[in-house]
Design a protein around this motif. Structure first.
Motif, short mmCIF file in Angstrom:
data_model
loop_
_atom_site.label_atom_id
_atom_site.label_comp_id
_atom_site.label_asym_id
_atom_site.label_seq_id
_atom_site.Cartn_x
_atom_site.Cartn_y
_atom_site.Cartn_z
N LEU A 116 0.83 -1.22 0.00
CA LEU A 116 0.00 0.00 0.00
C LEU A 116 0.86 1.27 0.00
CD1 LEU A 116 -3.07 0.56 0.05
CD2 LEU A 116 -2.89 0.91 2.50
N LYS A 117 2.10 1.16 0.49
CA LYS A 117 3.00 2.31 0.54
C LYS A 117 3.42 2.78 -0.84
CE LYS A 117 5.00 1.05 5.02
NZ LYS A 117 6.26 0.69 5.74
N LYS A 118 3.25 1.90 -1.86
CA LYS A 118 3.66 2.26 -3.22
C LYS A 118 2.68 3.22 -3.88
CE LYS A 118 5.96 -2.19 -3.87
NZ LYS A 118 6.03 -3.44 -4.64
N ILE A 119 1.50 3.40 -3.29
CA ILE A 119 0.51 4.34 -3.83
C ILE A 119 0.97 5.76 -3.57
CG2 ILE A 119 -1.89 5.10 -3.74
CD1 ILE A 119 -1.54 2.36 -4.94
N LEU A 138 -1.96 4.49 10.38
CA LEU A 138 -3.33 4.68 10.86
C LEU A 138 -4.26 3.56 10.42
CD1 LEU A 138 -5.37 6.63 12.23
CD2 LEU A 138 -5.68 7.71 10.01
N VAL A 139 -4.07 3.09 9.15
CA VAL A 139 -5.02 2.14 8.58
C VAL A 139 -4.52 0.69 8.63
CG1 VAL A 139 -4.19 2.18 6.20
CG2 VAL A 139 -6.63 1.90 6.65
N SER A 140 -3.22 0.46 8.75
CA SER A 140 -2.67 -0.90 8.66
C SER A 140 -3.22 -1.89 9.69
CB SER A 140 -1.13 -0.85 8.75
OG SER A 140 -0.73 -0.30 10.00
N PRO A 141 -3.58 -1.46 10.92
CA PRO A 141 -4.11 -2.45 11.88
C PRO A 141 -5.41 -3.10 11.43
CG PRO A 141 -3.39 -0.47 13.01
CD PRO A 141 -3.39 -0.14 11.56
N TYR A 142 -6.11 -2.46 10.49
CA TYR A 142 -7.43 -2.97 10.10
C TYR A 142 -7.40 -3.66 8.73
CZ TYR A 142 -8.15 0.58 13.62
OH TYR A 142 -8.05 1.33 14.76
N LEU A 143 -6.21 -3.86 8.19
CA LEU A 143 -6.09 -4.50 6.87
C LEU A 143 -5.95 -6.00 6.99
CD1 LEU A 143 -3.57 -2.05 5.13
CD2 LEU A 143 -6.06 -2.05 4.97
N ILE A 144 -6.72 -6.72 6.20
CA ILE A 144 -6.59 -8.17 6.09
C ILE A 144 -6.60 -8.52 4.61
CG2 ILE A 144 -7.73 -10.39 6.46
CD1 ILE A 144 -8.68 -9.43 9.10
N ILE A 145 -5.58 -9.22 4.14
CA ILE A 145 -5.47 -9.57 2.72
C ILE A 145 -5.75 -11.06 2.56
CG2 ILE A 145 -3.93 -9.68 0.73
CD1 ILE A 145 -2.45 -7.28 1.89
N ASN A 146 -6.79 -11.34 1.78
CA ASN A 146 -7.16 -12.74 1.50
C ASN A 146 -6.44 -13.17 0.23
OD1 ASN A 146 -8.35 -15.22 1.21
ND2 ASN A 146 -10.43 -14.49 1.64
N LYS A 147 -5.34 -13.86 0.36
CA LYS A 147 -4.47 -14.16 -0.78
C LYS A 147 -5.01 -15.27 -1.70
CE LYS A 147 -0.20 -12.67 1.44
NZ LYS A 147 1.19 -13.01 1.79
N GLN A 148 -6.01 -15.99 -1.26
CA GLN A 148 -6.52 -17.08 -2.09
C GLN A 148 -7.25 -16.56 -3.33
OE1 GLN A 148 -9.50 -19.43 -0.16
NE2 GLN A 148 -10.56 -17.67 0.73
N TYR A 149 -7.70 -15.30 -3.29
CA TYR A 149 -8.39 -14.72 -4.44
C TYR A 149 -7.45 -13.91 -5.34
CZ TYR A 149 -12.51 -15.89 -1.69
OH TYR A 149 -13.46 -16.55 -0.97
N LEU A 150 -6.18 -13.86 -5.01
CA LEU A 150 -5.23 -13.03 -5.77
C LEU A 150 -4.52 -13.87 -6.82
CD1 LEU A 150 -3.57 -10.90 -2.96
CD2 LEU A 150 -5.32 -10.19 -4.57
#
Length: 363
Positions: free
Chosen positions: A109-112, A122-134
């Motif tokens: 996300l830092k690349k944006i 501020l936002v990273s604690p609430y991020l969850i990435i579901n890698k099975q759909y990627l």
């Protein structure tokens, strides 16, 4: 009286209950403020001490915990805004995904552009990435698949003639496949390289590549230019073959010259008459110096004996004028001079100016 006292009593009770209720409502925010004031004060003091005043906008959002988590690969700009990310930055993240971008790790996300360290924290604690759909991650740019760069082999040149060199020989010298294909195709189409610089005609060959191989090409630098032989032709006696030797005159133009000369009676009286022939004007300036015109070589028309058919086919006399000339001769006898022709109404001085060099008034 009793009812009045009872009503008064009830009003006092209701008024008391109402005041107690609103007092309780007022007390709740005061209690909350007292509970969170030390934390807020410490945070403000910390930000002021570090000089990061821009983060005050997100102070309350950071102080208030969110329980709900979300996947950055599916969030909308409105959802990003709930977690303190500006709406424009949320739109930028969505556009990145629409172009094929994916977030495989939180740190991606830092690349944006615009995602600062503070916003990410501020936002990273609430991020969850579901890698099975990627999809499977690609190295480098998420939107492009780069082919590995193949290092070109250094040429091992040997002397060669490009008109008969074989494909295998060129491959052994490490010629690029595109240039080999271009050369073979050029030869198959009937092309022949006459000098070294003709190699530049091949598709894909630039000046840098040509310079690196020019010494190995078995072709001359330049062709020997043969000295041009200049011919001269008599305009009134030249044959078909004579005219064909002139610059720019082929068989078609040579035939046109001879045909027009015959219509004039067999001769020209000046070189400029060639300009009256269709197709000669384009090459006239190239051949005029090679033309010879001899005085006295004009073939005359005997106006007192010429037939109507021969006179009517002359380029300078119309059918109508030819008929009048013959009729006048029958009615008034032989012509004695050019003045007699002026008596014919259909013939003017301009017509006579063109035809007079060809006329003879012998009886």
């Amino acid at each position: 009286m009793k009812y009045f006292l009872l009503l008064t009593y009830l009003q006092e009770k209701v008024s008391m209950r109402t005041r107690e209720f609103f007092s309780l409502l007022l007390l709740i925010p005061i209690v909350l403020l007292c509970l969170y004031t030390p934390q807020v004060y410490k945070k403000i003091q910390s930000i002021l001490n570090t000089g990061q005043k821009d983060n005050l906008t997100y102070l309350v959002l950071e102080s208030t915990p969110f329980i709900k988590t979300f996947d950055p690969n599916f969030a909308t700009p409105q959802e990003w805004k709930k977690y303190g990310i500006p709406f424009y930055l949320g739109e930028r993240i969505v556009k990145f995904r629409l172009k094929g971008g994916q977030f495989y790790e939180k740190s991606d996300l830092k690349k944006i552009n615009g995602m600062t360290t503070e916003l990410f924290s501020l936002v990273s604690p609430y991020l969850i990435i579901n890698k099975q759909y990627l999809p499977k991650p690609q190295k480098g740019n998420y939107r492009k698949s780069y082919k590995p760069v193949i290092k070109k082999k250094k040429l091992k040149l040997l002397s060669f003639n490009p008109n008969d060199v074989q494909k295998q020989e060129l491959e052994a010298m490490f010629f690029p496949s595109s240039i080999i294909k271009s050369l073979i195709g050029y030869r198959k189409a009937g092309g022949v390289l006459k000098v070294k610089r003709d190699f530049l005609k091949l598709y894909g060959v630039d000046s840098v590549f040509y310079k690196s191989i020019s010494d190995s090409i078995l072709l001359p630098e330049d062709l020997l230019i043969k000295k041009k032989i200049i011919y001269s032709v008599d305009i009134n006696t030249g044959t078909l073959e004579d005219f064909k030797k002139l610059s720019g005159i082929g068989e078609v133009r040579a035939n046109k010259i001879i045909s027009y000369r015959n219509k004039l009676g067999g001769s020209f009286y000046k070189k400029e008459q060639l300009l009256e022939i269709y197709g000669i004007k384009d090459v006239y300036n190239d051949i005029v110096s090679q033309l010879v015109f001899k005085d006295g070589s004009i073939i005359k028309i005997e106006v007192n004996t010429v037939s109507y058919e021969k006179l009517a086919t002359h380029p300078y006399i119309s059918y109508k004028q030819a008929r009048w000339i013959i009729n006048y001769r029958k009615q008034h006898g032989p012509y004695t001079s050019i003045i007699d022709l002026l008596k014919i109404k259909t013939i003017n001085e301009q017509d006579l100016e063109n035809i007079i060099p060809y006329l003879s008034f012998r009886k």
